[in-house]
Design an enzyme around this catalytic site. Structure first.
Site, PDB file in Angstrom:
ATOM      1  N   LEU A  91      24.002  19.737  33.139  1.00 14.22           N
ATOM      2  CA  LEU A  91      23.894  18.476  33.879  1.00 14.22           C
ATOM      3  C   LEU A  91      25.255  17.842  34.135  1.00 14.22           C
ATOM      4  O   LEU A  91      26.201  18.015  33.363  1.00 14.22           O
ATOM      5  CB  LEU A  91      23.025  17.485  33.104  1.00 14.22           C
ATOM      6  CG  LEU A  91      21.616  17.969  32.708  1.00 14.22           C
ATOM      7  CD1 LEU A  91      20.896  16.875  31.937  1.00 14.22           C
ATOM      8  CD2 LEU A  91      20.824  18.397  33.928  1.00 14.22           C
ATOM      9  N   ASP A  92      25.329  17.067  35.220  1.00 14.10           N
ATOM     10  CA  ASP A  92      26.542  16.296  35.499  1.00 14.10           C
ATOM     11  C   ASP A  92      26.347  14.853  35.021  1.00 14.10           C
ATOM     12  O   ASP A  92      25.330  14.535  34.372  1.00 14.10           O
ATOM     13  CB  ASP A  92      26.903  16.361  36.984  1.00 14.10           C
ATOM     14  CG  ASP A  92      25.845  15.767  37.903  1.00 14.10           C
ATOM     15  OD1 ASP A  92      24.960  15.010  37.429  1.00 14.10           O
ATOM     16  OD2 ASP A  92      25.898  16.057  39.112  1.00 14.10           O
ATOM     17  N   GLN A  93      27.292  13.980  35.326  1.00 22.34           N
ATOM     18  CA  GLN A  93      27.225  12.592  34.861  1.00 22.34           C
ATOM     19  C   GLN A  93      26.074  11.807  35.476  1.00 22.34           C
ATOM     20  O   GLN A  93      25.742  10.729  35.009  1.00 22.34           O
ATOM     21  CB  GLN A  93      28.563  11.873  35.100  1.00 22.34           C
ATOM     22  CG  GLN A  93      28.895  11.616  36.553  1.00 22.34           C
ATOM     23  CD  GLN A  93      29.720  12.721  37.190  1.00 22.34           C
ATOM     24  OE1 GLN A  93      29.580  13.888  36.859  1.00 22.34           O
ATOM     25  NE2 GLN A  93      30.576  12.336  38.127  1.00 22.34           N
TER      26      GLN A  93
END
Length: 151
Positions: A28-30
């Protein structure tokens, strides 16, 4: 020219090869969705699994001094995946030359098979000097047998 030889003899896969996966937290990203770069890894995984299903080991090809290298990848993002979601990534061989294989990829979110991503990839066979080289004869034979089974 090597580019114009089609060892698939006009055949392509009628149905895509599928691999089921589940999103892992570290992908996942931010923003809480799968990072865009991860989708390329999902496609690579599906291509690798397809090769194994055909009876072709990418590692085995590497041991001969050749390599299967990604030369092009185009991805269109249509939706996103989140942590824990299950999905299917597909790989379909849609064409070839003496030194290249052309793939189509899709990612579908389960259970409804909502389209998340569409992509196209080109894989090239390289010799030990990293120059385009014909696919090994046994590779061609196994691919041809596999495609006959798909027809």
């Amino acid at each position: 020219s090597l580019q114009n030889v089609n060892f698939m003899q006009g055949k392509s896969m009628t149905k895509a090869f599928e691999v089921e996966l589940k999103v892992r937290d570290y992908e996942l990203d931010q923003y809480g969705v799968v990072n865009n770069s991860i989708y390329a890894s999902y496609c690579q995984h599906a291509r690798h699994e397809l090769c194994e299903a055909i009876g072709i080991s990418p590692d085995g090809i590497a041991r001969t001094g050749n390599a299967l290298a990604l030369s092009e990848l185009s991805i269109k993002y249509l939706s996103s995946l989140k942590s824990g979601e299950e999905f299917v990534v597909t790989a379909k061989i849609v064409g070839s030359s003496a030194v290249r294989l052309f793939f189509e990829h899709h990612i579908y979110k389960l259970p409804n098979r909502e389209v998340v991503m569409e992509g196209k990839a080109t894989v090239v066979c390289l010799d030990r000097n990293y120059k385009p080289a014909r696919f090994p004869t046994d590779f061609n034979s196994k691919l041809t047998l596999f495609l006959r089974g798909c027809a």
